[in-house]
Design a protein around this motif. Structure first.
Motif, mmCIF file in Angstrom:
data_model
loop_
_atom_site.group_PDB
_atom_site.id
_atom_site.type_symbol
_atom_site.label_atom_id
_atom_site.label_comp_id
_atom_site.label_asym_id
_atom_site.label_seq_id
_atom_site.Cartn_x
_atom_site.Cartn_y
_atom_site.Cartn_z
ATOM 1 N N GLU A 32 0.831 -1.202 0.000
ATOM 2 C CA GLU A 32 0.000 0.000 0.000
ATOM 3 C C GLU A 32 0.873 1.262 0.000
ATOM 4 O O GLU A 32 1.912 1.317 0.646
ATOM 5 C CB GLU A 32 -0.909 -0.005 1.244
ATOM 6 C CG GLU A 32 -1.987 1.064 1.203
ATOM 7 C CD GLU A 32 -2.931 0.996 2.420
ATOM 8 O OE1 GLU A 32 -2.863 0.028 3.202
ATOM 9 O OE2 GLU A 32 -3.719 1.949 2.558
ATOM 10 N N GLN A 33 0.408 2.266 -0.753
ATOM 11 C CA GLN A 33 1.087 3.565 -0.798
ATOM 12 C C GLN A 33 0.157 4.618 -0.229
ATOM 13 O O GLN A 33 -1.057 4.491 -0.335
ATOM 14 C CB GLN A 33 1.428 3.950 -2.231
ATOM 15 C CG GLN A 33 2.339 2.952 -2.909
ATOM 16 C CD GLN A 33 2.809 3.441 -4.267
ATOM 17 O OE1 GLN A 33 2.441 4.527 -4.718
ATOM 18 N NE2 GLN A 33 3.635 2.643 -4.917
ATOM 19 N N LYS A 34 0.736 5.671 0.319
ATOM 20 C CA LYS A 34 -0.100 6.707 0.927
ATOM 21 C C LYS A 34 0.683 8.009 1.005
ATOM 22 O O LYS A 34 1.900 7.997 1.190
ATOM 23 C CB LYS A 34 -0.469 6.244 2.346
ATOM 24 C CG LYS A 34 -1.639 6.951 2.987
ATOM 25 C CD LYS A 34 -2.015 6.153 4.264
ATOM 26 C CE LYS A 34 -3.033 6.856 5.118
ATOM 27 N NZ LYS A 34 -3.308 6.093 6.358
ATOM 28 N N LYS A 35 -0.036 9.111 0.849
ATOM 29 C CA LYS A 35 0.547 10.420 1.124
ATOM 30 C C LYS A 35 0.073 10.853 2.499
ATOM 31 O O LYS A 35 -1.133 10.770 2.792
ATOM 32 C CB LYS A 35 0.108 11.433 0.073
ATOM 33 C CG LYS A 35 0.773 11.185 -1.255
ATOM 34 C CD LYS A 35 0.487 12.288 -2.249
ATOM 35 C CE LYS A 35 1.286 12.012 -3.530
ATOM 36 N NZ LYS A 35 0.979 12.972 -4.588
ATOM 37 N N ILE A 36 0.996 11.290 3.320
ATOM 38 C CA ILE A 36 0.689 11.617 4.711
ATOM 39 C C ILE A 36 1.250 12.996 5.026
ATOM 40 O O ILE A 36 2.437 13.253 4.797
ATOM 41 C CB ILE A 36 1.325 10.575 5.661
ATOM 42 C CG1 ILE A 36 0.716 9.186 5.417
ATOM 43 C CG2 ILE A 36 1.161 10.998 7.116
ATOM 44 C CD1 ILE A 36 1.481 8.051 6.074
ATOM 45 N N VAL A 37 0.404 13.877 5.532
ATOM 46 C CA VAL A 37 0.873 15.196 5.948
ATOM 47 C C VAL A 37 0.878 15.222 7.479
ATOM 48 O O VAL A 37 -0.119 14.884 8.109
ATOM 49 C CB VAL A 37 -0.033 16.309 5.399
ATOM 50 C CG1 VAL A 37 0.452 17.682 5.891
ATOM 51 C CG2 VAL A 37 -0.060 16.268 3.874
ATOM 52 N N VAL A 38 2.016 15.583 8.060
ATOM 53 C CA VAL A 38 2.144 15.616 9.518
ATOM 54 C C VAL A 38 2.454 17.046 9.949
ATOM 55 O O VAL A 38 3.447 17.633 9.506
ATOM 56 C CB VAL A 38 3.257 14.653 10.004
ATOM 57 C CG1 VAL A 38 3.354 14.692 11.529
ATOM 58 C CG2 VAL A 38 2.989 13.231 9.530
ATOM 59 N N GLU A 39 1.591 17.599 10.785
ATOM 60 C CA GLU A 39 1.815 18.957 11.299
ATOM 61 C C GLU A 39 3.025 18.964 12.231
ATOM 62 O O GLU A 39 3.337 17.948 12.870
ATOM 63 C CB GLU A 39 0.575 19.445 12.051
ATOM 64 C CG GLU A 39 -0.678 19.535 11.202
ATOM 65 C CD GLU A 39 -0.569 20.552 10.059
ATOM 66 O OE1 GLU A 39 0.156 21.554 10.204
ATOM 67 O OE2 GLU A 39 -1.213 20.326 9.016
ATOM 68 N N ALA A 40 3.667 20.108 12.346
ATOM 69 C CA ALA A 40 4.885 20.233 13.165
ATOM 70 C C ALA A 40 4.690 19.675 14.575
ATOM 71 O O ALA A 40 5.562 18.984 15.111
ATOM 72 C CB ALA A 40 5.325 21.695 13.238
ATOM 73 N N ALA A 41 3.531 19.961 15.180
ATOM 74 C CA ALA A 41 3.301 19.533 16.567
ATOM 75 C C ALA A 41 3.342 18.014 16.706
ATOM 76 O O ALA A 41 3.675 17.497 17.777
ATOM 77 C CB ALA A 41 1.954 20.064 17.068
ATOM 78 N N ASP A 42 3.003 17.290 15.631
ATOM 79 C CA ASP A 42 3.018 15.820 15.671
ATOM 80 C C ASP A 42 4.283 15.251 15.036
ATOM 81 O O ASP A 42 4.384 14.051 14.797
ATOM 82 C CB ASP A 42 1.796 15.254 14.932
ATOM 83 C CG ASP A 42 0.498 15.693 15.579
ATOM 84 O OD1 ASP A 42 0.437 15.696 16.820
ATOM 85 O OD2 ASP A 42 -0.445 16.047 14.840
ATOM 86 N N ALA A 43 5.216 16.150 14.726
ATOM 87 C CA ALA A 43 6.479 15.720 14.124
ATOM 88 C C ALA A 43 7.610 16.084 15.087
ATOM 89 O O ALA A 43 7.757 15.464 16.131
ATOM 90 C CB ALA A 43 6.653 16.364 12.757
ATOM 91 N N TYR A 44 8.373 17.126 14.770
ATOM 92 C CA TYR A 44 9.506 17.501 15.627
ATOM 93 C C TYR A 44 9.185 18.677 16.532
ATOM 94 O O TYR A 44 10.074 19.263 17.140
ATOM 95 C CB TYR A 44 10.731 17.781 14.760
ATOM 96 C CG TYR A 44 11.222 16.522 14.098
ATOM 97 C CD1 TYR A 44 12.019 15.618 14.789
ATOM 98 C CD2 TYR A 44 10.834 16.202 12.804
ATOM 99 C CE1 TYR A 44 12.444 14.439 14.202
ATOM 100 C CE2 TYR A 44 11.247 15.018 12.203
ATOM 101 C CZ TYR A 44 12.051 14.146 12.908
ATOM 102 O OH TYR A 44 12.461 12.970 12.327
ATOM 103 N N GLY A 45 7.899 19.054 16.619
ATOM 104 C CA GLY A 45 7.498 20.130 17.520
ATOM 105 C C GLY A 45 7.614 21.494 16.879
ATOM 106 O O GLY A 45 8.207 21.660 15.811
ATOM 107 N N GLU A 46 7.004 22.477 17.527
ATOM 108 C CA GLU A 46 7.086 23.850 17.050
ATOM 109 C C GLU A 46 8.498 24.382 17.302
ATOM 110 O O GLU A 46 9.195 23.913 18.190
ATOM 111 C CB GLU A 46 6.061 24.730 17.779
ATOM 112 C CG GLU A 46 4.628 24.261 17.623
ATOM 113 C CD GLU A 46 4.113 24.350 16.182
ATOM 114 O OE1 GLU A 46 4.767 24.988 15.339
ATOM 115 O OE2 GLU A 46 3.056 23.751 15.901
#
Ligand SMILES: [Zn+2]
Length: 165
Positions: A59-73
């Motif tokens: 399966e392939q997918k495009k995923i957008v992750v906001e800063a807060a759920d990634a490396y933080g603000e």
């Protein structure tokens, strides 16, 4: 138990391309060097881990992750000016250089040099991708069961690395 989807305690192999809002490519995991991780043990950023949940092999997918759920603000307080006399005498600082600093308790902090002045440098302790929204294109290429030892340690083991903890 054999895993047919990405779920708690599955060892997941995936390929990905990571881009920023401006389309620039930051990181890529290809067939030669895929990302292999133990799902559900906080080995990858939380926004990506949550979005991969339930995916199947192929399966392939495009995923957008906001800063807060990634490396933080980005935190402007995580920037410090350090005297050159506190750094090793033969050290030649340059803007953009990344350092690992150890404090008196043995904790290691990573920082990048953002300014070099006469007798001091400015260090930014924010993770390099702090404040960034991340755009992933992922492909799941394999799922397997974790070994008992991997589950106990909370991370994947591979044959090439000697694992001491
Ligand atoms: Zn281990």
């Amino acid at each position: 138990m054999t895993h047919s989807v990405v779920e708690q305690d599955a060892v997941v192999t995936l390929l990905y391309r990571l881009k920023l809002d401006d389309g620039s490519l930051v990181e890529e995991a290809t067939d030669d060097e895929p990302l292999v991780y133990l799902h559900g043990h906080e080995n990858i950023i939380p926004g990506l881990e949550a979005a991969l949940e339930g995916m199947t092999v192929g399966e392939q997918k495009k995923i957008v992750v906001e800063a807060a759920d990634a490396y933080g603000e980005y935190d402007p307080d995580e920037v410090d000016e350090v005297s050159l006399s506190d750094l090793p005498p033969d050290f030649e600082p340059e803007v953009g250089m990344e350092l690992a600093l150890r404090d008196k308790d043995g904790n290691i902090y990573e920082a990048s040099i953002t300014e070099v002045n006469g007798d001091s440098v400015v260090l930014d302790f924010n993770p390099p991708l702090a404040g960034q929204r991340l755009h992933f294109e992922v492909t799941i290429t394999d799922l397997r069961d974790a070994t008992a030892e991997e589950l106990e340690h909370g991370h994947v083991h591979d044959d090439e690395e000697v694992d001491e903890y």
